[in-house]
Design an enzyme around this catalytic site. Structure first.
Site, PDB file in Angstrom:
ATOM      1  N   ASP A  24       2.314   7.740  -5.755  1.00 31.65           N
ATOM      2  CA  ASP A  24       1.903   7.354  -4.400  1.00 31.65           C
ATOM      3  C   ASP A  24       0.396   7.525  -4.237  1.00 31.65           C
ATOM      4  O   ASP A  24      -0.260   8.225  -5.018  1.00 31.65           O
ATOM      5  CB  ASP A  24       2.651   8.235  -3.384  1.00 31.65           C
ATOM      6  CG  ASP A  24       2.976   7.493  -2.110  1.00 31.65           C
ATOM      7  OD1 ASP A  24       2.248   6.538  -1.779  1.00 31.65           O
ATOM      8  OD2 ASP A  24       3.948   7.883  -1.429  1.00 31.65           O
TER       9      ASP A  24
ATOM     10  N   ASP B 143       6.590   0.497   3.539  1.00 32.64           N
ATOM     11  CA  ASP B 143       7.364   1.562   4.185  1.00 32.64           C
ATOM     12  C   ASP B 143       8.263   0.973   5.264  1.00 32.64           C
ATOM     13  O   ASP B 143       9.104   1.683   5.820  1.00 32.64           O
ATOM     14  CB  ASP B 143       6.418   2.590   4.820  1.00 32.64           C
ATOM     15  CG  ASP B 143       5.917   3.594   3.787  1.00 32.64           C
ATOM     16  OD1 ASP B 143       6.440   3.596   2.661  1.00 32.64           O
ATOM     17  OD2 ASP B 143       5.002   4.368   4.115  1.00 32.64           O
TER      18      ASP B 143
HETATM   19  C1  GLA Z   1       4.343   7.307   1.585  1.00 33.15           C
HETATM   20  C2  GLA Z   1       5.347   6.432   0.876  1.00 33.15           C
HETATM   21  C3  GLA Z   1       6.743   6.824   1.274  1.00 33.15           C
HETATM   22  C4  GLA Z   1       6.983   8.278   0.960  1.00 33.15           C
HETATM   23  C5  GLA Z   1       5.933   9.133   1.629  1.00 33.15           C
HETATM   24  C6  GLA Z   1       6.026  10.566   1.204  1.00 33.15           C
HETATM   25  O1  GLA Z   1       4.309   7.051   2.929  1.00 33.15           O
HETATM   26  O2  GLA Z   1       5.089   5.086   1.123  1.00 33.15           O
HETATM   27  O3  GLA Z   1       7.694   6.013   0.622  1.00 33.15           O
HETATM   28  O4  GLA Z   1       6.973   8.467  -0.433  1.00 33.15           O
HETATM   29  O5  GLA Z   1       4.609   8.673   1.325  1.00 33.15           O
HETATM   30  O6  GLA Z   1       5.057  11.361   1.776  1.00 33.15           O
END
Ligand code: GLA
Length: 728
Positions: free
Chosen positions: A480, A550
């Site tokens: 990430d 997301d």
């Molecule tokens: C980001 C990612 C999510 C998740 C969060 C965790 O927002 O896009 O899918 O992994 O971080 O903190």
């Protein structure tokens, strides 16, 4: 031979199965662009195509070319440089020891060879001998001694070409690179629409299309990452070009940092496109003997509309960019803990997830954010990649063993480039953070960015990751990256090299990804950046799939996935069924099938009916895997085009099978609904697997498939129709 050079006319011709690209060396040693478009069986007369327009005395005459009407300001140029007469946007600007930035490249020589060389430190398309042919042209600036090597690789079977640039300082003094683009594309005329993808967090990749106008236009990133705001892709579609008809030129940059796709329509009404590193805040000191490699730009020509262009990108990237062994190996069907548990989990909860997942036929559990250091929320612990044994009692190996014993694989989340001020790593190494001396640091999601330009920082993070990964049976990593870069500077670079920061950052990230994938080639790597904030070809080189957003609402996902599909294959789009209540679970699955497919919900909250639905969806995932991962995508109705419904289909390469999906976003205004399918063989007879009805491909494509409503329920918001056709 895809690449040809005619000694007599000094013209290079780059042919693919359906396109020709031509340019020549003129008497002044300048590379003059001649043609890019539909394949020319013969290039007789092509040298007359240099669309120079009318010369007027405001454009400087070149001292190197006798023709008084030749000016760098109006000639279509393969690689335009600053300061020697071209007043338009240029691809290269080098400041020499005298302090001026006049840059003037002249042809020195070329070589043509099979295959494609790798680009030092950068992701790029790859090809073995026989799969592509390359042309390298050497150009020299006589004053600074800088030599440029333009690299063209022709993918004959794809109507695609990869371009990049290497610079070498062969002079005696240091020079400063101020603009270094990877490729220039000159198109006569301005009767084009620019098609590009814009967005923001949870709303990535919305397609925009608008006519070109005189002057500057384009898209850029200054965020340190590509960002969800603009994708490093654009297409120039000739006006009138539609989804399956007309000409389109696609430009995609294999880069994950500050990029620029700049366009200028000049006074002649001619279009110049530049693709490369964003010159804002870029400056690179090149000492004598040093080299610099620019990222790769990929050009695709299509005379089968935007759909044809996209399918070319999909195939090229699947076969020649995604280098992971997982690109074409069946990937495990996973469930991710994030939306179900956020930071609130322990070993028991995860083992229970795995048990429930097993019953549903799911193959892997991914433990998302929250497993390390003191990480109970998003305010702390990034940088401390040691297992939190208060949450995972007995440690990670014991948890993974319990999960594996159930027959479920295990994956884990990392955010390697980031650090919270509240972390042990920060307390030990405050100078490892990206920051500008004397200025406060701006936080974003309570975190700072680690200075990835530094080898010692990368070594530390790699060491911490290896420590966990090498001791545990981890088969998947979600990488990430949840913030962009402000106060961009490195405490490890001298003042005259601070302009190198952004590019060095990206090179550092690539280095870390390279080390990780080399050390653990068996691991399936999925990229993510607050969703699809770094959805670019550079990342695809390392990870064959990228979490697309997301936003897991299936209706919202339609716009995101339609947009991403302009350039990126379905197999790269991270897409999960979540607990989103807006549509029923089958529509969520139908949309997620246009991607990697997986789950992001609490399996204990599923009703019995939903559990049965999930089991059937898991079976569909396996049944349609090849079709959706390797088949050809046809976008029929885009969600931005029709307020009520959208539809798309996948067709197998041999046209023996097709999967059609329609989603109703809002109750339509008409009850008579006909879907005219695409991509089938007109002569084949297809059976609708559900009803057993037979149709010729021609009937389905030219007549259509009658999907008129039988009842009002059929037309409810968020309902879907999925049809599987099999050739007899
Ligand atoms: C980001 C990612 C999510 C998740 C969060 C965790 O927002 O896009 O899918 O992994 O971080 O903190």
């Amino acid at each position: 031979m895809p690449v040809r050079y005619d000694e007599k006319t000094k013209i290079f011709t780059l042919n693919t199965k359906g396109s020709t690209y031509a340019f020549g060396v003129n008497p002044g040693g300048y590379l003059v662009h001649l043609y890019y478009g539909k394949k020319l069986p013969s290039t007789e007369g092509v040298e007359k195509l240099w669309f120079r327009g009318v010369y007027d005395s405001l454009s400087p005459q070149s001292p190197y070319v006798e023709d008084p009407c030749f000016s760098l300001d109006i000639a279509p140029l393969e690689f335009p440089c600053s300061g020697a007469g071209d007043m338009r946007i240029t691809a290269l600007s080098v400041r020499g020891k005298e302090g001026n930035a006049v840059t003037d490249l002249h042809y020195k020589g070329h070589r043509i060879f099979d295959g494609k060389p790798a680009l030092q430190g950068l992701p790029a398309t790859f090809a073995k001998e026989g799969e592509a042919q390359s042309l390298e042209i050497a150009l020299e600036d006589r004053v600074t001694g800088v030599t440029a090597f333009l690299l063209y690789t022709v993918f004959e079977n794809y109507n695609a070409m990869a371009r990049s640039l290497r610079l070498e300082n062969r002079g005696a003094a240091p020079v400063d690179l101020e603009r270094v683009y990877s490729a220039c594309l000159e198109l006569p005329g301005m009767d084009f629409d620019m098609v590009h993808l814009h967005g923001r967090w949870a709303k990535e990749n919305t397609v925009a299309r608008h006519a070109l106008h005189h002057g500057l236009q384009g898209i850029r990133s200054r965020r340190g990452m590509t960002g969800p705001n603009h994708n490093p892709f654009l297409a120039l579609a000739r006006q009138g070009t539609a989804e399956e008809t007309g000409e389109a030129y696609g430009v995609s940059l294999v880069y994950s940092g500050n990029f620029a796709l700049d366009l200028e329509v000049d006074e002649r009404g001619s279009t110049r496109v530049l693709a490369g590193i964003n010159p804002d805040e870029f400056r690179w000191r090149l000492e004598p003997g040093e080299g610099f490699t620019a990222p790769e730009a990929v050009l695709v020509y299509s005379d089968e509309g935007l759909g044809g262009m996209s399918r070319t990108f999909h195939k090229l990237y699947l076969n020649h960019l995604m280098r992971s062994p997982w690109a074409k190996k069946k990937r495990p069907l996973l469930i991710n803990s994030w939306e179900a548990a956020l930071f609130d989990f322990d070993d028991e909860k995860l083992v229970n997830f795995a048990k429930a997942a097993k019953e549903l036929g799911i193959e892997m559990l991914v433990m998302d954010d929250g497993w390390f250091g003191d990480r109970h929320d998003d305010r702390r612990a990034l940088g401390d990649w040691q297992v939190n044994e208060e949450k995972l009692k007995g440690g990670l190996s014991s948890l993974i063993k319990r999960v594996n014993d159930l027959g479920i694989k295990f994956g884990i989340w990392y955010e390697p480039e980031m650090i919270n001020p509240d972390s042990d790593l920060y307390r030990a190494h405050p100078d490892w953070v990206v920051c500008a001396p004397g200025r406060e640091k701006s936080l974003s999601r309570h975190q700072c960015v680690l200075d990835m330009t530094r080898e010692d920082v990368r070594d530390n993070i790699f060491g911490q990751m290896c420590d966990v990964i090498s001791k545990n049976n981890i088969e998947y990593i979600k990488w990430d990256c949840n913030r962009h870069i402000s106060e961009a500077a490195s405490l490890a670079l001298p003042p005259e090299r601070q302009g190198e920061f952004f590019h060095r950052y990206v090179l550092g990230v690539y280095d870390l990804m390279d080390r990780l994938t080399a050390a653990f080639p068996h691991i399936l790597l999925e990229n993510c950046s607050s969703g699809g904030g770094r959805f670019d070809p550079g990342m695809l080189y390392y990870s064959p799939q990228i979490w697309a957003s997301d936003n897991t609402d299936p209706i919202e996902r339609l716009t995101i996935q339609f947009g991403a599909s302009m350039c990126y294959p379905a197999s790269s789009l991270g897409a999960h069924v979540s607990a989103c209540p807006r549509t029923d679970i089958n529509t969520r699955a139908a949309v997620a099938l246009w991607g990697t497919f997986g789950y992001e919900l609490d399996p204990y909250k599923l009703t019995e009916e939903e559990k049965e639905a999930v089991k059937a969806q898991v079976a569909d995932y396996h049944k349609y895997y090849d079709l959706t991962h390797y088949g050809d995508l046809y976008r029929l109705t885009a969600p931005t085009e029709n307020p009520f419904l959208c539809d798309w289909m996948f067709v197998s390469e041999d046209k023996g099978e097709a999967l059609y999906t329609r989603v109703i976003m809002r109750r339509p205004d008409k009850t008579y609904q006909l879907a005219r399918l695409r991509g089938l063989s007109p002569d084949k007879i297809y059976r609708d697997e559900e009803t057993g009805e037979l149709y010729s491909g021609a009937v389905l494509m030219y007549g259509g498939l009658d999907l008129s409503a039988r009842s009002w329920q059929d037309l409810g918001d968020g309902t879907c129709v999925v049809k599987h056709f099999i050739a007899q």
